[in-house]
Design a protein around this motif. Structure first.
Motif, PDB file in Angstrom:
ATOM      1  N   LEU A  56       6.901   1.877   4.618  1.00  0.00           N
ATOM      2  CA  LEU A  56       7.838   2.580   3.735  1.00  0.00           C
ATOM      3  C   LEU A  56       9.087   3.037   4.482  1.00  0.00           C
ATOM      4  O   LEU A  56      10.126   3.281   3.861  1.00  0.00           O
ATOM      5  CB  LEU A  56       7.140   3.784   3.090  1.00  0.00           C
ATOM      6  N   ARG A  57       9.006   3.178   5.782  1.00  0.00           N
ATOM      7  CA  ARG A  57      10.216   3.484   6.558  1.00  0.00           C
ATOM      8  C   ARG A  57      11.153   2.280   6.584  1.00  0.00           C
ATOM      9  O   ARG A  57      12.375   2.431   6.632  1.00  0.00           O
ATOM     10  CB  ARG A  57       9.844   3.886   7.987  1.00  0.00           C
ATOM     11  N   ARG A  58      10.558   1.088   6.549  1.00  0.00           N
ATOM     12  CA  ARG A  58      11.377  -0.125   6.544  1.00  0.00           C
ATOM     13  C   ARG A  58      11.947  -0.408   5.163  1.00  0.00           C
ATOM     14  O   ARG A  58      13.067  -0.906   5.027  1.00  0.00           O
ATOM     15  CB  ARG A  58      10.551  -1.318   7.029  1.00  0.00           C
ATOM     16  N   VAL A  63       4.117  -3.293  -1.086  1.00  0.00           N
ATOM     17  CA  VAL A  63       3.071  -3.891  -1.914  1.00  0.00           C
ATOM     18  C   VAL A  63       2.049  -4.541  -0.995  1.00  0.00           C
ATOM     19  O   VAL A  63       2.402  -5.370  -0.151  1.00  0.00           O
ATOM     20  CB  VAL A  63       3.649  -4.924  -2.898  1.00  0.00           C
ATOM     21  N   ASP A  64       0.802  -4.162  -1.152  1.00  0.00           N
ATOM     22  CA  ASP A  64      -0.262  -4.751  -0.349  1.00  0.00           C
ATOM     23  C   ASP A  64      -0.324  -6.258  -0.590  1.00  0.00           C
ATOM     24  O   ASP A  64      -0.125  -6.720  -1.723  1.00  0.00           O
ATOM     25  CB  ASP A  64      -1.600  -4.109  -0.727  1.00  0.00           C
ATOM     26  N   PRO A  65      -0.580  -7.045   0.457  1.00  0.00           N
ATOM     27  CA  PRO A  65      -0.634  -8.508   0.283  1.00  0.00           C
ATOM     28  C   PRO A  65      -1.579  -8.958  -0.826  1.00  0.00           C
ATOM     29  O   PRO A  65      -1.342  -9.986  -1.470  1.00  0.00           O
ATOM     30  CB  PRO A  65      -1.107  -8.999   1.657  1.00  0.00           C
ATOM     31  N   SER A  66      -2.638  -8.214  -1.086  1.00  0.00           N
ATOM     32  CA  SER A  66      -3.584  -8.599  -2.128  1.00  0.00           C
ATOM     33  C   SER A  66      -3.010  -8.447  -3.529  1.00  0.00           C
ATOM     34  O   SER A  66      -3.599  -8.937  -4.494  1.00  0.00           O
ATOM     35  CB  SER A  66      -4.864  -7.759  -2.020  1.00  0.00           C
ATOM     36  N   LEU A  67      -1.860  -7.766  -3.667  1.00  0.00           N
ATOM     37  CA  LEU A  67      -1.264  -7.520  -4.982  1.00  0.00           C
ATOM     38  C   LEU A  67       0.053  -8.262  -5.185  1.00  0.00           C
ATOM     39  O   LEU A  67       0.725  -8.045  -6.190  1.00  0.00           O
ATOM     40  CB  LEU A  67      -1.035  -6.017  -5.172  1.00  0.00           C
ATOM     41  N   THR A  68       0.428  -9.118  -4.242  1.00  0.00           N
ATOM     42  CA  THR A  68       1.716  -9.799  -4.368  1.00  0.00           C
ATOM     43  C   THR A  68       1.751 -10.778  -5.542  1.00  0.00           C
ATOM     44  O   THR A  68       2.828 -11.123  -6.027  1.00  0.00           O
ATOM     45  CB  THR A  68       2.049 -10.543  -3.065  1.00  0.00           C
ATOM     46  N   LEU A  94       2.025   0.337  -3.507  1.00  0.00           N
ATOM     47  CA  LEU A  94       1.018  -0.275  -4.381  1.00  0.00           C
ATOM     48  C   LEU A  94      -0.067  -0.909  -3.518  1.00  0.00           C
ATOM     49  O   LEU A  94       0.116  -1.983  -2.954  1.00  0.00           O
ATOM     50  CB  LEU A  94       1.674  -1.312  -5.296  1.00  0.00           C
ATOM     51  N   VAL A  95      -1.172  -0.209  -3.390  1.00  0.00           N
ATOM     52  CA  VAL A  95      -2.331  -0.695  -2.633  1.00  0.00           C
ATOM     53  C   VAL A  95      -3.564  -0.501  -3.498  1.00  0.00           C
ATOM     54  O   VAL A  95      -3.618   0.413  -4.323  1.00  0.00           O
ATOM     55  CB  VAL A  95      -2.489   0.059  -1.293  1.00  0.00           C
ATOM     56  N   PRO A  96      -4.572  -1.355  -3.354  1.00  0.00           N
ATOM     57  CA  PRO A  96      -5.786  -1.204  -4.167  1.00  0.00           C
ATOM     58  C   PRO A  96      -6.470   0.129  -3.884  1.00  0.00           C
ATOM     59  O   PRO A  96      -6.494   0.608  -2.746  1.00  0.00           O
ATOM     60  CB  PRO A  96      -6.655  -2.388  -3.723  1.00  0.00           C
ATOM     61  N   LEU A 128      -0.704   3.253  -7.510  1.00  0.00           N
ATOM     62  CA  LEU A 128      -1.609   2.900  -8.600  1.00  0.00           C
ATOM     63  C   LEU A 128      -2.467   4.113  -8.932  1.00  0.00           C
ATOM     64  O   LEU A 128      -2.660   4.997  -8.095  1.00  0.00           O
ATOM     65  CB  LEU A 128      -2.485   1.716  -8.208  1.00  0.00           C
ATOM     66  N   GLY A 129      -2.992   4.158 -10.151  1.00  0.00           N
ATOM     67  CA  GLY A 129      -3.805   5.292 -10.573  1.00  0.00           C
ATOM     68  C   GLY A 129      -5.291   5.028 -10.443  1.00  0.00           C
ATOM     69  O   GLY A 129      -5.718   4.015  -9.893  1.00  0.00           O
ATOM     70  N   LYS A 130      -6.066   5.949 -10.975  1.00  0.00           N
ATOM     71  CA  LYS A 130      -7.533   5.847 -10.891  1.00  0.00           C
ATOM     72  C   LYS A 130      -8.090   4.809 -11.849  1.00  0.00           C
ATOM     73  O   LYS A 130      -9.156   4.257 -11.626  1.00  0.00           O
ATOM     74  CB  LYS A 130      -8.173   7.201 -11.217  1.00  0.00           C
ATOM     75  N   TYR A 131      -7.380   4.578 -12.960  1.00  0.00           N
ATOM     76  CA  TYR A 131      -7.919   3.769 -14.035  1.00  0.00           C
ATOM     77  C   TYR A 131      -7.128   2.474 -14.194  1.00  0.00           C
ATOM     78  O   TYR A 131      -5.985   2.373 -13.719  1.00  0.00           O
ATOM     79  CB  TYR A 131      -7.879   4.561 -15.349  1.00  0.00           C
TER      80      TYR A 131
END
Length: 270
Positions: A56-58, A63-68, A94-96, A128-131
């Motif tokens: 986030l500094r960059r 976004v996590d690679p799993s969500l791209t 955005l991370v799982p 991302l949220g809980k649900y």
């Protein structure tokens, strides 16, 4: 006569021994240095919060690679441009989130850790949220831009039903910029969980039945049975959700239940 002169091989053996000792000491020092570097690198790799903070500094959008596949490069650029237009300290991570992860599956825990790793200060983080189909936002200082409700309201807006995470985050950014998240959330959740009016049969019987005071026993019975039925319904939903999760079948909670969970979250935040 000197012994060294009689045995010239003696000084050579001593010199060779000294060289071997120096090599051994040098090798040991190098091994210790390598272990220290490896330990430091391993410690850094074991901190997911620090990894996200560095990302986030960059860029304010991570976004996590799993969500791209859900939020592609073009969508990330659009979110970045939208954030820059607001001129607010908004960041998106955005991370799982799953139970048992580094954050216990809690977006507020993720936000607190990342904020701490970034050194604190005024900021705002969207995650991302809980649900399913949910996003969350946390800000410092709390309530400065009504971010919590701005993100929560997106789930209840009809035009966001089935929208991907990029569109939901974009909507949350717009609401945060407008600074009216509390009002939008109240409007989006109005009527959730309220009983439907009694249908009138044409002769006013329905209205009379709805307005009749009822007996004390009936009122007592409703006070006892109502909460019991509610708890049973929630337990059934959670049990069904657990079974469906085992079968890898997606499951969506009713929005009224989600609203109740949101109210509990608000109580925790307050």
């Amino acid at each position: 006569m000197c012994t060294d002169l009689l045995h010239p091989a003696g000084p050579q053996r001593a010199s060779a021994t000294a060289r071997r000792l120096r090599r051994a000491v040098a090798l040991g020092a190098a091994s210790v240095a390598l272990l220290c570097c490896t330990a430091a690198t391993g410690a850094a790799a074991e901190s997911p919060g620090q990894k996200i903070a560095d990302a986030l500094r960059r860029s304010p959008v991570h976004v996590d690679p799993s969500l791209t596949s859900a939020v592609d490069a073009e969508q990330q650029r659009e979110l970045l441009a939208r954030i820059r237009r607001t001129q607010l300290p908004i960041r998106v991570a955005l991370v799982p989130l799953v139970e048992g992860d580094s954050w216990g599956g809690k977006p507020e825990q993720l936000a607190e850790v990342v904020h701490d790793r970034m050194g604190g200060g005024p900021s705002l983080l969207i995650t991302l949220g809980k649900y399913p189909e949910d996003i969350a936002a946390r800000e410092w200082p709390l309530g400065a831009h009504q971010a919590f409700h701005a993100a929560a309201a997106v789930f209840f807006q009809k035009d966001m039903k089935g929208a991907g995470p990029a569109k939901r985050v974009a909507r949350a950014i717009d609401l945060i910029e407008a600074g009216n998240g509390d009002t939008v959330y109240a409007r989006a959740t109005a009527g959730l969980g309220t009983p439907k009016p009694t249908q009138d049969t044409g002769n006013g019987a329905g209205a009379k039945a709805a307005s009749a005071p009822g007996s004390p026993f009936a009122r007592l019975l409703s006070l006892v049975v109502g909460p019991v039925l509610l708890l049973a319904a929630v337990g059934l939903l959670l049990r069904r959700r657990s079974r469906l999760r085992d079968l890898s079948i997606p499951f969506a909670l009713p929005r009224s239940v989600f609203a109740a969970a949101r109210q509990a979250d608000e109580a925790g935040v307050a």
